[in-house]
Design an enzyme around this catalytic site. Structure first.
Site, PDB file in Angstrom:
ATOM      1  N   SER A  41       0.792  -1.238   0.000  1.00 42.78           N
ATOM      2  CA  SER A  41       0.000   0.000   0.000  1.00 42.78           C
ATOM      3  C   SER A  41       0.818   1.277   0.000  1.00 42.78           C
ATOM      4  O   SER A  41       0.243   2.375  -0.067  1.00 42.78           O
ATOM      5  CB  SER A  41      -0.954   0.021   1.201  1.00 42.78           C
ATOM      6  OG  SER A  41      -2.003  -0.897   1.015  1.00 42.78           O
ATOM      7  N   LYS A  91       0.025   3.802  -2.648  1.00 50.03           N
ATOM      8  CA  LYS A  91      -1.075   4.771  -2.583  1.00 50.03           C
ATOM      9  C   LYS A  91      -0.608   6.220  -2.495  1.00 50.03           C
ATOM     10  O   LYS A  91      -1.397   7.138  -2.737  1.00 50.03           O
ATOM     11  CB  LYS A  91      -1.993   4.422  -1.409  1.00 50.03           C
ATOM     12  CG  LYS A  91      -2.797   3.152  -1.683  1.00 50.03           C
ATOM     13  CD  LYS A  91      -3.480   2.593  -0.455  1.00 50.03           C
ATOM     14  CE  LYS A  91      -4.223   1.304  -0.825  1.00 50.03           C
ATOM     15  NZ  LYS A  91      -4.620   0.501   0.339  1.00 50.03           N
ATOM     16  N   SER A 106      -6.065   3.385   4.391  1.00 50.13           N
ATOM     17  CA  SER A 106      -5.514   2.539   3.319  1.00 50.13           C
ATOM     18  C   SER A 106      -6.566   1.628   2.695  1.00 50.13           C
ATOM     19  O   SER A 106      -6.316   0.449   2.401  1.00 50.13           O
ATOM     20  CB  SER A 106      -4.345   1.698   3.849  1.00 50.13           C
ATOM     21  OG  SER A 106      -3.536   1.235   2.800  1.00 50.13           O
TER      22      SER A 106
END
Length: 453
Positions: free
Chosen positions: A113, A116, A168
């Site tokens: 993640s 992101k 997230s």
């Protein structure tokens, strides 16, 4: 010119019955050469003269001159690869992007993640915070971690960005990607183009949320060095850097869907924000392939550091990433101090001028060398034992014509053997070369002296 030739030819013909006298081949060659030069002279001079910034020297001589400065304080490095849990790690000077420490920093790995941060900055640059995002069935089916948005619902882009960066959420990431790019695939193209634009040559992203994926180009992944470069872009170079920092530094954020029928509260999971004074921003990540990952920034005492970690433990070792981050940040704070490096460290030796003895103009004869200029001033963080080396890439001699501002070479600045920056070298004077008249008269004189003296 041809008329003069035929006139000369006709005058030299003998009466009928006598053998015709030939014109000397050398004389004919000179006239043909003169005609060709005059014909070429009608072409604009720009076709033959490169602009100063485009001038190139064909034969280079690497004259290595070293000016090394060793700061005599402490030469012991306080961190080793074995001190870190992460499989790949980087400590970067956030002000200029220089890598201060790395452990397998250029090795490609899944990065979960932490992806992101790029999804967020692209959404800020290409979208509007007040945009309405309509949720697709594909976005609604994303696996945990998720906001649990539903197909057909509408949200503000701003709210989904907080969901993306604080909690997230994978479904919010896909909804954002589809809104900005039209599809996940098209958004991935934007991601990879942006990564390449900022110098991330080993990054290949397939998903906007960082879930493990693979295609014909390889795995979804990056390097610790590239990940640090992406965060540096987000907080230093992007026109939306302030908004990015506002979102990622928020502790708690609440919102509803546009219909007002559902409400949500997002909490920031970046625990590093409360671990060290000056902690600025960051993003966590985890998948089964990537392990625990983290990228974060700290600003203190006029220094900006970025840490990127990949493969920093698996379940059961969730705190490894915080230990590694603090260790690297403290290493930077303790061992790197700000220094300014200016062009006054250069040894500026004039370069000889190469004259052609057959054609040089007398007014230039006394000028045997020419000065050059290279200007720079760099403020950067240096460890106590780091060595600065200057290498000059300059020609041994220069031929006329020469023009003020013409680039003739480069100065290469290296730190501990790694190139840090390359600066252009320019000449500071204009010295004219041969004109067409100089060339023609010089050649004719040379030919006559050689063949008729």
């Amino acid at each position: 010119m041809l008329g003069l030739y035929f006139k000369y030819h006709k005058r030299k013909q003998k009466p009928a019955g006598r053998r015709r006298q030939k014109i000397p081949a050398g004389f004919l060659f000179v006239w043909i050469l003169v005609a060709a030069v005059l014909l070429c002279s009608v072409i604009p001079a720009k076709a033959f003269v490169m602009q100063p910034q485009q001038q190139r020297i064909v034969h280079w001589n690497n004259r290595s001159k070293q000016n090394s400065n060793t700061l005599q304080v402490d030469t012991e490095q306080k961190i080793t690869d074995n001190d870190l849990h992460a499989l790949s790690a980087v400590l970067m000077d956030g002000e200029n992007g220089r890598i201060l420490y790395d452990k397998a920093g250029e090795e490609v790995r899944a990065n979960a993640s932490t992806t992101k941060i790029l999804t967020c900055i692209l959404a800020l640059e290409y979208g509007d915070l007040d945009d309405t995002v309509v949720i697709s069935s594909y976005a609604a089916k994303m696996p945990d971690v998720q906001l649990n948005i539903r197909e057909g619902e509408e949200y503000k882009l701003k709210d989904l960005l907080y969901s993306l960066m604080l909690e997230s959420h994978n479904d919010s990431a896909v909804a954002i990607a589809e809104h900005i790019g039209g599809s996940v695939e098209q958004f991935a193209e934007l991601m990879n183009q942006k990564a390449e634009d900022i110098g991330c040559m080993k990054t290949h992203f397939i998903t906007p949320n960082g879930l493990d994926a693979k295609d014909k180009h390889g795995i979804h992944g990056t390097t610790a060095a590239d990940l640090a470069r992406i965060l540096r872009y987000c907080i230093k170079e992007s026109p939306e850097k302030d908004t990015f920092l506002t979102i990622t530094r928020t502790s708690v954020y609440s919102f509803t869907n546009l219909a007002g029928t559902r409400s949500f509260t997002c909490n920031n999971h970046n625990a590093f924000l409360n671990m060290m004074d000056g902690a600025l921003t960051g993003k966590t990540g985890f998948t089964g392939t990537a392990g625990y990952c983290y990228v974060g920034a700290l600003e203190r005492d006029g220094k900006l550091f970025i840490v990127a970690l990949l493969g920093c433990g698996w379940p059961g070792n969730k705190t490894y990433k915080w230990a590694d981050t603090k260790k690297l940040m403290n290493y930077g704070l303790d061992h790197y101090q700000e220094h300014t490096i200016k062009d006054d460290i250069l040894q500026k030796t004039d370069i000889p001028i190469q004259y052609d003895p057959n054609y040089r103009r007398q007014q230039d004869a006394e000028k045997t060398t020419i000065a050059w200029e290279c200007s720079f001033s760099e403020t950067l963080l240096l460890r106590e034992d780091e060595q600065i080396t200057v290498r000059y890439i300059l020609p041994e001699k220069l031929e006329l014509p020469l023009q003020t501002g013409m680039q003739i070479g480069s100065v290469v600045l290296s730190i501990n053997g790694k190139v840090y920056a390359i600066y252009p070298v320019f000449i500071t004077e204009t010295i004219s070369g041969m004109t067409w008249k100089d060339f023609i008269s010089g050649y004719i004189k040379y030919y006559i002296d050689r063949n008729y003296s």
